[in-house]
Design a protein around this motif. Sequence first.
Motif, PDB file in Angstrom:
ATOM      1  N   SER A  71       0.837  -1.211   0.000  1.00 34.01           N
ATOM      2  CA  SER A  71       0.000   0.000   0.000  1.00 34.01           C
ATOM      3  C   SER A  71       0.872   1.262   0.000  1.00 34.01           C
ATOM      4  O   SER A  71       0.538   2.262  -0.636  1.00 34.01           O
ATOM      5  CB  SER A  71      -0.970  -0.001   1.181  1.00 34.01           C
ATOM      6  OG  SER A  71      -0.272   0.110   2.397  1.00 34.01           O
ATOM      7  N   TYR A  72       2.003   1.228   0.729  1.00 29.84           N
ATOM      8  CA  TYR A  72       2.937   2.360   0.701  1.00 29.84           C
ATOM      9  C   TYR A  72       3.516   2.545  -0.706  1.00 29.84           C
ATOM     10  O   TYR A  72       3.648   3.666  -1.192  1.00 29.84           O
ATOM     11  CB  TYR A  72       4.089   2.156   1.698  1.00 29.84           C
ATOM     12  CG  TYR A  72       3.662   2.184   3.136  1.00 29.84           C
ATOM     13  CD1 TYR A  72       3.070   3.310   3.686  1.00 29.84           C
ATOM     14  CD2 TYR A  72       3.869   1.072   3.954  1.00 29.84           C
ATOM     15  CE1 TYR A  72       2.679   3.335   5.012  1.00 29.84           C
ATOM     16  CE2 TYR A  72       3.484   1.090   5.280  1.00 29.84           C
ATOM     17  CZ  TYR A  72       2.882   2.217   5.812  1.00 29.84           C
ATOM     18  OH  TYR A  72       2.500   2.242   7.107  1.00 29.84           O
ATOM     19  N   GLN A  73       3.858   1.401  -1.328  1.00 28.09           N
ATOM     20  CA  GLN A  73       4.411   1.443  -2.678  1.00 28.09           C
ATOM     21  C   GLN A  73       3.394   2.054  -3.636  1.00 28.09           C
ATOM     22  O   GLN A  73       3.735   2.931  -4.438  1.00 28.09           O
ATOM     23  CB  GLN A  73       4.795   0.036  -3.136  1.00 28.09           C
ATOM     24  CG  GLN A  73       5.381  -0.002  -4.529  1.00 28.09           C
ATOM     25  CD  GLN A  73       5.589  -1.415  -5.034  1.00 28.09           C
ATOM     26  OE1 GLN A  73       4.861  -2.331  -4.646  1.00 28.09           O
ATOM     27  NE2 GLN A  73       6.572  -1.586  -5.897  1.00 28.09           N
ATOM     28  N   LYS A  74       2.168   1.597  -3.555  1.00 30.99           N
ATOM     29  CA  LYS A  74       1.110   2.103  -4.441  1.00 30.99           C
ATOM     30  C   LYS A  74       0.868   3.592  -4.210  1.00 30.99           C
ATOM     31  O   LYS A  74       0.777   4.378  -5.150  1.00 30.99           O
ATOM     32  CB  LYS A  74      -0.188   1.315  -4.202  1.00 30.99           C
ATOM     33  CG  LYS A  74      -1.359   1.792  -5.043  1.00 30.99           C
ATOM     34  CD  LYS A  74      -2.649   1.111  -4.650  1.00 30.99           C
ATOM     35  CE  LYS A  74      -3.048   1.653  -3.340  1.00 30.99           C
ATOM     36  NZ  LYS A  74      -4.329   2.068  -3.036  1.00 30.99           N
ATOM     37  N   ASN A  75       0.809   4.008  -2.953  1.00 32.36           N
ATOM     38  CA  ASN A  75       0.562   5.422  -2.640  1.00 32.36           C
ATOM     39  C   ASN A  75       1.738   6.310  -3.044  1.00 32.36           C
ATOM     40  O   ASN A  75       1.543   7.442  -3.505  1.00 32.36           O
ATOM     41  CB  ASN A  75       0.245   5.591  -1.156  1.00 32.36           C
ATOM     42  CG  ASN A  75      -1.123   5.033  -0.805  1.00 32.36           C
ATOM     43  OD1 ASN A  75      -2.010   4.954  -1.652  1.00 32.36           O
ATOM     44  ND2 ASN A  75      -1.296   4.614   0.441  1.00 32.36           N
ATOM     45  N   THR A  76       2.948   5.805  -2.880  1.00 35.54           N
ATOM     46  CA  THR A  76       4.130   6.566  -3.300  1.00 35.54           C
ATOM     47  C   THR A  76       4.122   6.749  -4.818  1.00 35.54           C
ATOM     48  O   THR A  76       4.362   7.851  -5.327  1.00 35.54           O
ATOM     49  CB  THR A  76       5.418   5.853  -2.844  1.00 35.54           C
ATOM     50  OG1 THR A  76       5.383   5.706  -1.422  1.00 35.54           O
ATOM     51  CG2 THR A  76       6.646   6.645  -3.245  1.00 35.54           C
ATOM     52  N   LEU A  78       1.531   6.644  -6.728  1.00 35.06           N
ATOM     53  CA  LEU A  78       0.410   7.536  -7.037  1.00 35.06           C
ATOM     54  C   LEU A  78       0.805   9.000  -6.828  1.00 35.06           C
ATOM     55  O   LEU A  78       0.488   9.866  -7.645  1.00 35.06           O
ATOM     56  CB  LEU A  78      -0.805   7.181  -6.176  1.00 35.06           C
ATOM     57  CG  LEU A  78      -2.073   7.991  -6.413  1.00 35.06           C
ATOM     58  CD1 LEU A  78      -2.587   7.762  -7.835  1.00 35.06           C
ATOM     59  CD2 LEU A  78      -3.131   7.619  -5.395  1.00 35.06           C
ATOM     60  N   PHE A  79       1.530   9.272  -5.747  1.00 33.34           N
ATOM     61  CA  PHE A  79       1.974  10.642  -5.473  1.00 33.34           C
ATOM     62  C   PHE A  79       2.937  11.134  -6.562  1.00 33.34           C
ATOM     63  O   PHE A  79       2.802  12.250  -7.066  1.00 33.34           O
ATOM     64  CB  PHE A  79       2.629  10.724  -4.086  1.00 33.34           C
ATOM     65  CG  PHE A  79       3.164  12.075  -3.761  1.00 33.34           C
ATOM     66  CD1 PHE A  79       2.301  13.132  -3.472  1.00 33.34           C
ATOM     67  CD2 PHE A  79       4.530  12.334  -3.779  1.00 33.34           C
ATOM     68  CE1 PHE A  79       2.782  14.398  -3.188  1.00 33.34           C
ATOM     69  CE2 PHE A  79       5.024  13.595  -3.502  1.00 33.34           C
ATOM     70  CZ  PHE A  79       4.144  14.629  -3.206  1.00 33.34           C
TER      71      PHE A  79
END
Length: 160
Positions: A71-76, A78-79
Amino acid sequence: MIEKIYLVKLMDREDKDIKFLEREIEKKIDVLKRKTKTQKNRATIFKGLSIFLGALVTLTLGFDVYTEYQSYQKNTALFFSFLLTVVSGLDSAFNYKSLWIRQKTTLLSLYQLQNELSYLTSKSADLNLDELFEKYQKIWELDSSDWLKIVREKVKNNTK
């Protein structure tokens, strides 16, 4: 004697006209040098940021991470993708590269005119200032025309 006085006044007026044109060209060159440098820097920065952010998104998504970090990877990613979209949008909206090229072309034309004026003045030949001033005006007409083409192209592309 009257002819001599008239000739001196005529030469004095011509010197003032030459100085006027020289000052105008020099002022415009100074302004365009600053603007050209600014537009080049902006174009380079925006292009570099786009490449860098695109690479960051690819790297972020390309790494294999533990399930709890996905989830951190996906959000990073995405940012970074959001930043890439903003940077690309600004670059597209302001079209810094086209502005830089247009201003650089105008600057080079002004340098050519400045060289021509300096050459003709140093040669002490009959100087047709009206012709040189027409060239000066044509440079700005071409610059305005190029600017309008950029704006019209931008409007045309935005209405598609």
